[in-house]
Design a protein around this motif. Structure first.
Motif, mmCIF file in Angstrom:
data_model
loop_
_atom_site.group_PDB
_atom_site.id
_atom_site.type_symbol
_atom_site.label_atom_id
_atom_site.label_comp_id
_atom_site.label_asym_id
_atom_site.label_seq_id
_atom_site.Cartn_x
_atom_site.Cartn_y
_atom_site.Cartn_z
ATOM 1 N N GLY A 65 8.978 69.342 1.931
ATOM 2 C CA GLY A 65 9.834 68.488 2.748
ATOM 3 C C GLY A 65 9.043 67.433 3.495
ATOM 4 O O GLY A 65 7.962 67.034 3.085
ATOM 5 N N ILE A 66 9.588 67.005 4.614
ATOM 6 C CA ILE A 66 8.991 65.947 5.438
ATOM 7 C C ILE A 66 8.505 66.578 6.734
ATOM 8 O O ILE A 66 9.180 67.427 7.312
ATOM 9 N N GLU A 67 7.334 66.147 7.182
ATOM 10 C CA GLU A 67 6.788 66.669 8.432
ATOM 11 C C GLU A 67 6.139 65.531 9.222
ATOM 12 O O GLU A 67 5.529 64.637 8.655
ATOM 13 N N ILE A 68 6.273 65.596 10.541
ATOM 14 C CA ILE A 68 5.625 64.657 11.445
ATOM 15 C C ILE A 68 4.317 65.284 11.910
ATOM 16 O O ILE A 68 4.306 66.433 12.364
ATOM 17 N N VAL A 69 3.214 64.554 11.779
ATOM 18 C CA VAL A 69 1.886 65.055 12.147
ATOM 19 C C VAL A 69 1.139 64.008 12.964
ATOM 20 O O VAL A 69 1.523 62.836 12.995
ATOM 21 N N TYR A 70 0.074 64.457 13.606
ATOM 22 C CA TYR A 70 -0.878 63.531 14.221
ATOM 23 C C TYR A 70 -2.271 63.915 13.733
ATOM 24 O O TYR A 70 -2.497 65.044 13.291
ATOM 25 N N GLU A 71 -3.187 62.970 13.786
ATOM 26 C CA GLU A 71 -4.546 63.212 13.310
ATOM 27 C C GLU A 71 -5.460 63.581 14.463
ATOM 28 O O GLU A 71 -5.284 63.119 15.584
ATOM 29 N N ARG A 72 -6.456 64.417 14.149
ATOM 30 C CA ARG A 72 -7.479 64.742 15.119
ATOM 31 C C ARG A 72 -8.812 64.870 14.381
ATOM 32 O O ARG A 72 -8.892 65.557 13.359
ATOM 33 N N ARG A 73 -9.828 64.196 14.884
ATOM 34 C CA ARG A 73 -11.172 64.310 14.319
ATOM 35 C C ARG A 73 -11.823 65.547 14.943
ATOM 36 O O ARG A 73 -11.893 65.657 16.156
ATOM 37 N N ILE A 74 -12.270 66.474 14.090
ATOM 38 C CA ILE A 74 -12.902 67.692 14.579
ATOM 39 C C ILE A 74 -14.403 67.643 14.281
ATOM 40 O O ILE A 74 -14.851 66.872 13.434
ATOM 41 N N ASP A 75 -15.140 68.488 14.988
ATOM 42 C CA ASP A 75 -16.594 68.536 14.779
ATOM 43 C C ASP A 75 -16.922 69.012 13.371
ATOM 44 O O ASP A 75 -17.806 68.457 12.713
ATOM 45 N N ALA A 76 -16.228 70.054 12.935
ATOM 46 C CA ALA A 76 -16.556 70.628 11.628
ATOM 47 C C ALA A 76 -15.411 71.463 11.080
ATOM 48 O O ALA A 76 -14.650 72.065 11.833
ATOM 49 N N LEU A 77 -15.344 71.491 9.768
ATOM 50 C CA LEU A 77 -14.463 72.376 9.010
ATOM 51 C C LEU A 77 -15.384 73.165 8.095
ATOM 52 O O LEU A 77 -16.129 72.578 7.308
ATOM 53 N N THR A 78 -15.368 74.489 8.220
ATOM 54 C CA THR A 78 -16.253 75.336 7.422
ATOM 55 C C THR A 78 -15.426 76.187 6.478
ATOM 56 O O THR A 78 -14.454 76.831 6.881
ATOM 57 N N ILE A 79 -15.840 76.159 5.215
ATOM 58 C CA ILE A 79 -15.201 76.923 4.155
ATOM 59 C C ILE A 79 -16.310 77.734 3.498
ATOM 60 O O ILE A 79 -17.202 77.155 2.871
ATOM 61 N N GLY A 80 -16.273 79.042 3.686
ATOM 62 C CA GLY A 80 -17.378 79.866 3.190
ATOM 63 C C GLY A 80 -18.653 79.453 3.886
ATOM 64 O O GLY A 80 -18.711 79.395 5.114
#
Length: 127
Positions: A65-80
């Motif tokens: 569907g449709i969603e309203i979002v806002y952006e945020r710059r984060i320090d880090a995204l860790t995957i494994g």
């Protein structure tokens, strides 16, 4: 990294870091059909990620569907054991009718050079 199947969809856990604080987030859908990474506002509020008056709201559209979002710059995204520094996430309601805390989209999957191995139900990384 193991992929966990829920409702025949692949999920993983990630770690978000914002202003020096980190939080592991479970139930993140691995979604090659999503251009961006979207995280539930409820999940990131304890990191201090909340709407601000200067945020620009955006509308995203998908199968859910449709969603309203806002952006945020984060320090880090860790995957494994792979970390993407200075990464932009979209924050929204993430209410798609089943238990999930976000979507790991192509923006992150491309940066970590992900290899999705469905035969072994693993998310690997190309070096």
């Amino acid at each position: 990294m193991e992929l966990l199947l829920k409702a025949d969809l692949p999920f993983i856990a990630i770690t978000l870091t914002y202003q020096g604080a980190s939080r592991e987030v479970q139930n993140i859908l691995v979604d090659t059909g999503s251009a961006t990474t979207v995280i539930s506002a409820d999940v990131v509020a304890d990191l201090g990620i909340t709407p601000e008056a200067t945020d620009i709201l955006q509308t995203i559209r998908g199968v859910g569907g449709i969603e309203i979002v806002y952006e945020r710059r984060i320090d880090a995204l860790t995957i494994g054991d792979h970390t993407i520094h200075d990464f932009v996430i979209e924050v929204g309601g993430v209410d798609y009718g089943f238990d999930m805390n976000g979507i790991l989209g192509m923006d992150a999957l491309k940066q970590i050079k992900a290899i999705i191995n469905l035969a072994e139900m693993k998310l690997a990384f190309s070096e």
